[in-house]
Design a protein around this motif. Structure first.
Motif, PDB file in Angstrom:
ATOM      1  N   HIS B  99       0.960  -1.293  -0.087  1.00  0.00           N
ATOM      2  CA  HIS B  99      -0.107  -0.196   0.149  1.00  0.00           C
ATOM      3  C   HIS B  99       0.872   1.425  -0.014  1.00  0.00           C
ATOM      4  O   HIS B  99       0.289   2.199  -0.349  1.00  0.00           O
ATOM      5  CB  HIS B  99      -1.002  -0.165   1.227  1.00  0.00           C
ATOM      6  CG  HIS B  99      -0.204   0.328   2.592  1.00  0.00           C
ATOM      7  ND1 HIS B  99       0.068   1.232   3.152  1.00  0.00           N
ATOM      8  CD2 HIS B  99       0.191  -0.987   3.308  1.00  0.00           C
ATOM      9  CE1 HIS B  99       0.659   0.915   4.429  1.00  0.00           C
ATOM     10  NE2 HIS B  99       0.861  -0.408   4.400  1.00  0.00           N
ATOM     11  N   LEU B 127      -9.316   2.762  -2.236  1.00  0.00           N
ATOM     12  CA  LEU B 127      -9.098   2.318  -0.842  1.00  0.00           C
ATOM     13  C   LEU B 127      -9.490   0.984  -0.674  1.00  0.00           C
ATOM     14  O   LEU B 127      -9.567   0.284   0.414  1.00  0.00           O
ATOM     15  CB  LEU B 127      -9.951   3.264   0.070  1.00  0.00           C
ATOM     16  CG  LEU B 127      -9.381   4.704   0.180  1.00  0.00           C
ATOM     17  CD1 LEU B 127     -10.550   5.484   1.104  1.00  0.00           C
ATOM     18  CD2 LEU B 127      -8.082   4.428   1.352  1.00  0.00           C
ATOM     19  N   LYS B 130      -7.011  -1.317   0.816  1.00  0.00           N
ATOM     20  CA  LYS B 130      -6.662  -0.907   2.394  1.00  0.00           C
ATOM     21  C   LYS B 130      -7.677  -1.018   3.229  1.00  0.00           C
ATOM     22  O   LYS B 130      -7.472  -1.466   4.692  1.00  0.00           O
ATOM     23  CB  LYS B 130      -6.247   0.490   2.419  1.00  0.00           C
ATOM     24  CG  LYS B 130      -5.271   0.976   3.350  1.00  0.00           C
ATOM     25  CD  LYS B 130      -5.061   2.480   3.315  1.00  0.00           C
ATOM     26  CE  LYS B 130      -3.969   2.856   4.286  1.00  0.00           C
ATOM     27  NZ  LYS B 130      -3.513   4.258   4.254  1.00  0.00           N
ATOM     28  N   SER B 181      -4.440   6.174  -0.782  1.00  0.00           N
ATOM     29  CA  SER B 181      -3.919   5.129   0.264  1.00  0.00           C
ATOM     30  C   SER B 181      -2.602   5.666   0.631  1.00  0.00           C
ATOM     31  O   SER B 181      -2.081   4.730   1.181  1.00  0.00           O
ATOM     32  CB  SER B 181      -4.169   3.998  -0.321  1.00  0.00           C
ATOM     33  OG  SER B 181      -3.077   3.548  -1.497  1.00  0.00           O
TER      34      SER B 181
END
Lengths: 280, 286
Positions: B99, B127, B130, B181
């Motif tokens: 990430h 996202l 994540k 992210s």
């Protein structure tokens, strides 16, 4: 009609089922359309027909199986068909759309064999092809309710992943999302929704309830969530309007539902054209 | 000729920092003696390259120079055959913090432009990994998305469908999707393909801001030597070997006619050896 719904169980069944599939068919339809998989719904509905025909054949030949609900066999065939489509898409990597005509014609072929083995069926088959207001049983309603709760829950829980997979499959894979498993769950959901919807709209018209409201919605919606909202709104309007008209006019509901969906589609195209002109 | 370029010593980081400071900067990517071959063809030979925190490195090279292979190796999409790659100081096979790396591919331009999603929704999709399965966006995530859209200058467009935007704006959306992210390193593969010439300039200015204001290390790959030389802090020329790696100023000092000669000459050798179809880059643009 309201009195009729309160009075007759078959009308309650039809309308409650209608309300449910008016939500789930366009809901899953949005993902089908944006992933350009519209024809998969057609292929699977024809496989479902083979399942129904097989079930009716068994019922006719073996008295002991007379209680068999064709919905279940339809579902089994539909889900099996969806797995075959995935397999074929992997085999023909460069001709992925080939999987659809293969499964579609295979489904019709099997269906035709089962129907002729049974020396034809009574009007029952007609109701499976074009839907019926009177044929939905309480058992059907419960089965369809369970399926839709499962489908809605999965879409809510996997919304992010389904969105990313639809928008940008490559990025989804690169970012480490379990793309294969999610696609698998998705395709099984499609198969289940098709089997659930065919009682009301009929096998031949099931795919239109998944695609027409979405086609109309895409014309006017801003963003993905709005696309889903309008799709469900248009789908619900078509189903309820179609059921009501077909009850009063004594017609097959599938036809009425699809025609209303087509009218909505034409309206949205016209509205879009008008608003663009006004804006210019 | 090649020797001259290989002889240029690589010096990294901004000029005002002293030599002692330089050594304390973290290296984000370390590539050591990496070679790669497909079947019978060598694509990369003995590549050594270090990218330090805060750098904006442009890797230039003609088609077939091994740029994409190098990117795939760094992104872990291909496994190293020889040599070693370390990301954030960790051996790539053991690296888990993916990430921290944002990737904007050239293919971002070829998505379905009729897709009914707003800029906000597309950026939010950055996202997905994540957040993890079965998790929903919270207020802090919504703020992150708004911030990311703001930092690529598209806040006014956040509720527009992505298909309504120009190619350059769409590419900014994909940058925002990568930004959301919080990457420490952003890798861009030919990001200006499909962006019209007028907007290329402001696109690079935006990258410059990400680099300077947010401190994101940038690695940009392109075949177009002309457009990047005044934007990046460091340049690496790749054509199977790494021919030059150093600060942009040093790169500029090289006599341009020599540069184009080298560039054209080397492309020619590649064509000769591997029968590649190729285009001339670099030389004519200088």
């Amino acid at each position: 009609m309201i009195a009729g719904i309160l009075q007759y169980e078959f009308l309650q069944n039809a309308f409650l089922t209608g309300i449910i599939i008016g939500i789930i068919a366009p809901l899953i339809g949005v993902f089908i359309v944006v992933r350009r998989l519209s024809l998969i719904a057609d292929a699977l509905s024809h496989v479902t027909l083979a399942g129904i025909a097989a079930s009716l054949l068994l019922e006719k030949k073996f008295i002991g199986l007379s209680g068999l609900n064709p919905l279940y066999m339809g579902m089994v065939f539909s889900v099996t068909g969806s797995l075959f489509i995935e397999k074929l898409r992997a085999v023909y990597k460069h001709y992925q759309e080939l999987a659809i005509p293969i499964i579609l014609s295979g489904g019709i072929g099997l269906g035709a064999i089962f129907i002729s083995l049974a020396d034809g069926f009574n009007t029952d088959l007609f109701s499976y092809l074009f839907g019926s207001v009177s044929a939905v049983s309480r058992a059907d309603l419960w089965t369809i309710l369970v399926i839709s709760i499962f489908v809605i829950a999965m879409i809510l829980l996997l919304y992010k992943e389904l969105f990313l997979l639809s928008f940008d499959e490559e990025h989804a894979k690169a970012s480490g999302i379990a793309a294969k498993s999610i696609h698998f769950i998705f395709i099984v959901m499609v198969a289940l929704v098709i089997a659930a919807s065919m009682r009301i709209v009929g096998i031949l018209l099931v795919s239109s309830l998944m695609t027409l409201p979405v086609a109309a919605s895409i014309r006017i919606a801003k963003g993905f969530k709005q696309t889903i909202f309008y799709s469900v709104l248009f789908g619900e309007t078509s189903v309820l309007g179609g059921l009501m008209l077909s009850y009063y006019l004594d017609l097959a509901p599938g036809g009425m539902i699809v025609i209303i969906a087509v009218l909505i589609l034409i309206l949205t195209i016209l509205i879009k054209k008008l608003t663009v002109k006004v804006a210019v | 000729m090649i020797l001259i370029f290989e002889a240029v010593v690589m010096k990294i980081t901004a000029g005002f920092l002293g030599d002692k400071m330089e050594k304390q900067l973290h290296s984000i990517i370390e590539i050591e003696q990496v070679s790669y071959r497909y079947e019978k063809e060598d694509v990369l030979e003995n590549i050594n390259l270090t990218i330090h925190e805060g750098a904006f490195l442009g890797i230039v090279g003609p088609n077939g120079s091994g740029k994409s292979t190098l990117l795939k190796l760094v992104l872990g999409l291909l496994k190293t055959q020889n040599g070693e790659i370390r990301l954030f100081g960790q051996e790539i096979s053991r690296f888990k913090d993916w990430h921290k790396i944002g990737f904007v591919s050239q293919k971002a331009n070829s998505f379905n432009t009729g897709f009914p999603a707003t800029v906000y929704e597309v950026v939010s999709s950055g996202l997905t990994k994540k957040l993890g399965l079965f998790k929903f966006m919270k207020r802090e995530h919504h703020m992150k998305v708004t911030q990311a859209i703001d930092s690529v200058g598209l806040l006014a467009f956040k509720d527009r469908n992505i298909g309504e935007l120009s190619g350059g704006q769409q590419q900014r959306v994909f940058i925002a999707r990568a930004l959301v992210s919080d990457p420490k390193l952003m890798i861009l593969d030919e990001p200006t393909v499909g962006v019209d010439a007028q907007n290329v300039q402001s696109f690079y200015e935006m990258l410059d801001e990400l680099n300077k204001k947010l401190g994101i290390t940038l690695l940009l790959v392109t075949h177009d030597i002309g457009t990047i030389s005044d934007k990046v802090t460091h340049v690496a020329c790749l054509n199977k070997h790494l021919h030059f790696h150093g600060k942009t100023e040093e790169f500029e000092q090289l006599k341009m006619d020599e540069m184009s000669e080298f560039y054209g000459h080397d492309v020619h050798i590649l064509t000769h050896e591997h029968d590649h179809h190729h285009h001339h880059h670099g030389g004519s643009e200088q």
